[in-house]
Write a protein that holds these residues in place. Sequence first.
Motif, PDB file in Angstrom:
ATOM      1  N   GLY A   1       0.627  -0.838  -0.075  1.00 28.76           N
ATOM      2  CA  GLY A   1       0.274  -0.196  -0.109  1.00 28.76           C
ATOM      3  C   GLY A   1       0.720   1.509  -0.149  1.00 28.76           C
ATOM      4  O   GLY A   1       0.339   1.981  -0.785  1.00 28.76           O
ATOM      5  N   PRO A   2       2.223   1.654   1.199  1.00 28.11           N
ATOM      6  CA  PRO A   2       2.862   2.832   0.871  1.00 28.11           C
ATOM      7  C   PRO A   2       3.117   2.665  -0.484  1.00 28.11           C
ATOM      8  O   PRO A   2       3.855   3.361  -1.246  1.00 28.11           O
ATOM      9  CB  PRO A   2       3.413   1.997   1.745  1.00 28.11           C
ATOM     10  CG  PRO A   2       2.477   1.487   2.667  1.00 28.11           C
ATOM     11  CD  PRO A   2       2.104   1.195   2.025  1.00 28.11           C
ATOM     12  N   ARG A   3       3.415   1.637  -0.712  1.00 28.97           N
ATOM     13  CA  ARG A   3       4.063   1.698  -2.153  1.00 28.97           C
ATOM     14  C   ARG A   3       3.666   2.282  -3.243  1.00 28.97           C
ATOM     15  O   ARG A   3       4.602   3.017  -4.578  1.00 28.97           O
ATOM     16  CB  ARG A   3       5.420   0.426  -2.339  1.00 28.97           C
ATOM     17  CG  ARG A   3       6.310  -0.557  -1.513  1.00 28.97           C
ATOM     18  CD  ARG A   3       6.544  -1.339  -1.769  1.00 28.97           C
ATOM     19  NE  ARG A   3       7.281  -1.271  -2.683  1.00 28.97           N
ATOM     20  CZ  ARG A   3       6.948  -2.746  -3.995  1.00 28.97           C
ATOM     21  NH1 ARG A   3       7.015  -3.994  -3.073  1.00 28.97           N
ATOM     22  NH2 ARG A   3       7.519  -3.168  -5.121  1.00 28.97           N
ATOM     23  N   PHE A   4       2.187   1.310  -3.305  1.00 30.77           N
ATOM     24  CA  PHE A   4       1.706   2.542  -4.603  1.00 30.77           C
ATOM     25  C   PHE A   4       1.354   3.763  -3.985  1.00 30.77           C
ATOM     26  O   PHE A   4       1.347   4.690  -5.419  1.00 30.77           O
ATOM     27  CB  PHE A   4       0.452   1.646  -4.143  1.00 30.77           C
ATOM     28  CG  PHE A   4      -0.967   2.180  -5.145  1.00 30.77           C
ATOM     29  CD1 PHE A   4      -0.837   1.243  -6.126  1.00 30.77           C
ATOM     30  CD2 PHE A   4      -1.821   3.282  -4.719  1.00 30.77           C
ATOM     31  CE1 PHE A   4      -1.888   2.478  -7.493  1.00 30.77           C
ATOM     32  CE2 PHE A   4      -2.874   3.689  -5.262  1.00 30.77           C
ATOM     33  CZ  PHE A   4      -2.941   3.125  -6.955  1.00 30.77           C
ATOM     34  N   ALA A   5       1.116   4.400  -2.705  1.00 29.89           N
ATOM     35  CA  ALA A   5       0.723   6.001  -2.398  1.00 29.89           C
ATOM     36  C   ALA A   5       2.191   6.513  -3.272  1.00 29.89           C
ATOM     37  O   ALA A   5       1.868   7.451  -3.479  1.00 29.89           O
ATOM     38  CB  ALA A   5       0.715   5.634  -1.419  1.00 29.89           C
ATOM     39  N   VAL A   6       3.265   5.887  -2.978  1.00 25.41           N
ATOM     40  CA  VAL A   6       4.294   6.696  -2.887  1.00 25.41           C
ATOM     41  C   VAL A   6       4.377   7.216  -4.065  1.00 25.41           C
ATOM     42  O   VAL A   6       4.639   7.917  -5.065  1.00 25.41           O
ATOM     43  CB  VAL A   6       5.856   5.904  -2.881  1.00 25.41           C
ATOM     44  CG1 VAL A   6       7.272   6.945  -3.148  1.00 25.41           C
ATOM     45  CG2 VAL A   6       5.500   6.483  -1.018  1.00 25.41           C
ATOM     46  N   ARG A   7       4.264   6.038  -5.528  1.00 21.90           N
ATOM     47  CA  ARG A   7       3.980   5.623  -7.215  1.00 21.90           C
ATOM     48  C   ARG A   7       3.061   6.713  -7.654  1.00 21.90           C
ATOM     49  O   ARG A   7       3.511   7.967  -8.801  1.00 21.90           O
ATOM     50  CB  ARG A   7       3.978   4.516  -7.342  1.00 21.90           C
ATOM     51  CG  ARG A   7       5.452   3.561  -7.234  1.00 21.90           C
ATOM     52  CD  ARG A   7       6.090   3.671  -8.301  1.00 21.90           C
ATOM     53  NE  ARG A   7       5.974   3.036  -9.502  1.00 21.90           N
ATOM     54  CZ  ARG A   7       5.700   1.741  -9.801  1.00 21.90           C
ATOM     55  NH1 ARG A   7       6.524   0.368  -9.047  1.00 21.90           N
ATOM     56  NH2 ARG A   7       5.506   1.641 -11.371  1.00 21.90           N
ATOM     57  N   THR A   8       2.068   6.994  -6.717  1.00 24.11           N
ATOM     58  CA  THR A   8       1.479   7.540  -7.662  1.00 24.11           C
ATOM     59  C   THR A   8       0.670   8.960  -7.093  1.00 24.11           C
ATOM     60  O   THR A   8       0.396   9.804  -7.409  1.00 24.11           O
ATOM     61  CB  THR A   8      -0.858   6.696  -7.681  1.00 24.11           C
ATOM     62  OG1 THR A   8      -0.915   6.753  -6.247  1.00 24.11           O
ATOM     63  CG2 THR A   8      -0.320   5.702  -8.064  1.00 24.11           C
TER      64      THR A   8
END
Length: 254
Positions: A167-174
């Motif tokens: 989830g955090p990785r997705f947030a950082v990417r988007t």
Amino acid sequence: MLALRSVAFLVFQLSTVIPVAIGCLLCAPLPLHARYRFTIRWPRMVIWGARTILGIRHQVIGAENLPDAPAIVLSKHQSSWETLFYPTYMPRELCYVFKRELLFIPFFGWGIWLLDMIHIDRSRGIDAFEQVVRQGARKLAEGRWLIMFPEGTRTRVGGQGRYKTGGPRFAVRTGALVIPVAVNSGECWPRKAFLKRPGLITVSIGPPIAPEGRSPEQLNREVEDWIEAEMRRISPHAYAAAPAPGGRGPDRLA
């Protein structure tokens, strides 16, 4: 009495899911928004049935923290209750990230298949995460929110799983905001348990966290720290013998 109530609730679920699932199939040609509004009728029925038949009430704290912006909800996961409650409550349509095996569940799987959510093959590892990023970015652009359970599965009351960085990785990417949520549903609706108990479930919504300037690991720690501290605040009795949040194992992909 608990057993009788639980049997009555099971009968209520089975008798309502079949006609709603058939209705979902009939709604297949309609736009996604219309399919979504129809499909969440069943979760709304179940939440009502839990309150009426089982005596399971709920309260929401921190509703004012919900932003009017692209976001990903990262929630504690203790039972099936919250998976049914969130779509009926959140101000945006939700898009769950889940293992594709759930699509094969009769009736229930039909409904979620028609809602254009993100189902992944966890055995694919990095490819599965890239699939979440591609599809998730499109969902956010459509005005939907993503929802994930960072511990990956339901945890026991008073327990804590390993928080994964998907989830955090997705947030950082988007660049999407992260909304941490604590919920103590397991106290009334225990995981893998037939008997359910009357009581009050608390859903606590934290302030949104912007991913800018944070690594996925930093963001993950902030989410974990807030959720676990809040769990100890709303359910102090369940964590009386548990250590304070802070001990962590290696991060893994959601």
